[in-house]
Design a protein around this motif. Sequence first.
Motif, PDB file in Angstrom:
ATOM      1  N   PRO A   2     -31.509  15.648  -6.896  1.00 53.00           N
ATOM      2  CA  PRO A   2     -31.950  17.046  -6.856  1.00 53.00           C
ATOM      3  C   PRO A   2     -33.340  17.172  -6.247  1.00 53.00           C
ATOM      4  O   PRO A   2     -34.181  16.289  -6.360  1.00 53.00           O
ATOM      5  N   GLU A   6     -35.280  22.247  -8.025  1.00 58.41           N
ATOM      6  CA  GLU A   6     -34.250  22.197  -9.062  1.00 58.41           C
ATOM      7  C   GLU A   6     -34.762  21.486 -10.314  1.00 58.41           C
ATOM      8  O   GLU A   6     -34.449  21.885 -11.433  1.00 58.41           O
ATOM      9  N   LEU A   7     -35.534  20.415 -10.118  1.00 52.63           N
ATOM     10  CA  LEU A   7     -36.106  19.714 -11.269  1.00 52.63           C
ATOM     11  C   LEU A   7     -37.065  20.610 -12.039  1.00 52.63           C
ATOM     12  O   LEU A   7     -37.059  20.626 -13.275  1.00 52.63           O
ATOM     13  N   HIS A  10     -35.180  23.114 -14.002  1.00 50.38           N
ATOM     14  CA  HIS A  10     -34.449  22.510 -15.109  1.00 50.38           C
ATOM     15  C   HIS A  10     -35.371  22.140 -16.270  1.00 50.38           C
ATOM     16  O   HIS A  10     -34.976  22.208 -17.432  1.00 50.38           O
ATOM     17  N   HIS A  11     -36.605  21.738 -15.980  1.00 50.27           N
ATOM     18  CA  HIS A  11     -37.513  21.242 -17.011  1.00 50.27           C
ATOM     19  C   HIS A  11     -38.681  22.177 -17.296  1.00 50.27           C
ATOM     20  O   HIS A  11     -39.694  21.752 -17.844  1.00 50.27           O
ATOM     21  N   TRP A  12     -38.576  23.439 -16.971  1.00 52.24           N
ATOM     22  CA  TRP A  12     -39.696  24.355 -17.179  1.00 52.24           C
ATOM     23  C   TRP A  12     -39.978  24.564 -18.663  1.00 52.24           C
ATOM     24  O   TRP A  12     -41.125  24.743 -19.066  1.00 52.24           O
TER      25      TRP A  12
END
Length: 137
Positions: A2, A6-7, A10-12
């Motif tokens: 990714p 996108e990372l 996803h990890h916000w």
Amino acid sequence: MPNPAELAAHHWGFAAFLLGVVGLLAFMLGVSALLGSKAFGRSKNEPFESGIVPTGGARLRLSAKFYLVAMLFVIFDVEALFLFAWSVSVRESGWAGLIEATIFIAILLAGLVYLWRIGALDWAPESRRKRQAKLKQ
């Protein structure tokens, strides 16, 4: 693999949590440094025991029996945890689980009987144990 966008999407949540923890930590340390007492003295370095002035040293020599009791407590406490987990899943484990739990309890009871036989659980002084042994004869 990714891409970074996108990372980040996803990890916000984890990043926001981590930022909040660091911010709260900095806030608490800063406020305590600003509002905390700056006075130093001999009485500030003494331990406070509910208003009672401490006497003697803090180092006490304890008998090894206290540590034995602590280890036995931990062993039988862990046994209780295992048996609780078994009791939750008793229907799923069936007869095999019952046999395994019985073997587990039997092994622990054998260990307890062994400790009892060798006198590891006796707290009485040796002379009193000998006197009681003579009375039993």
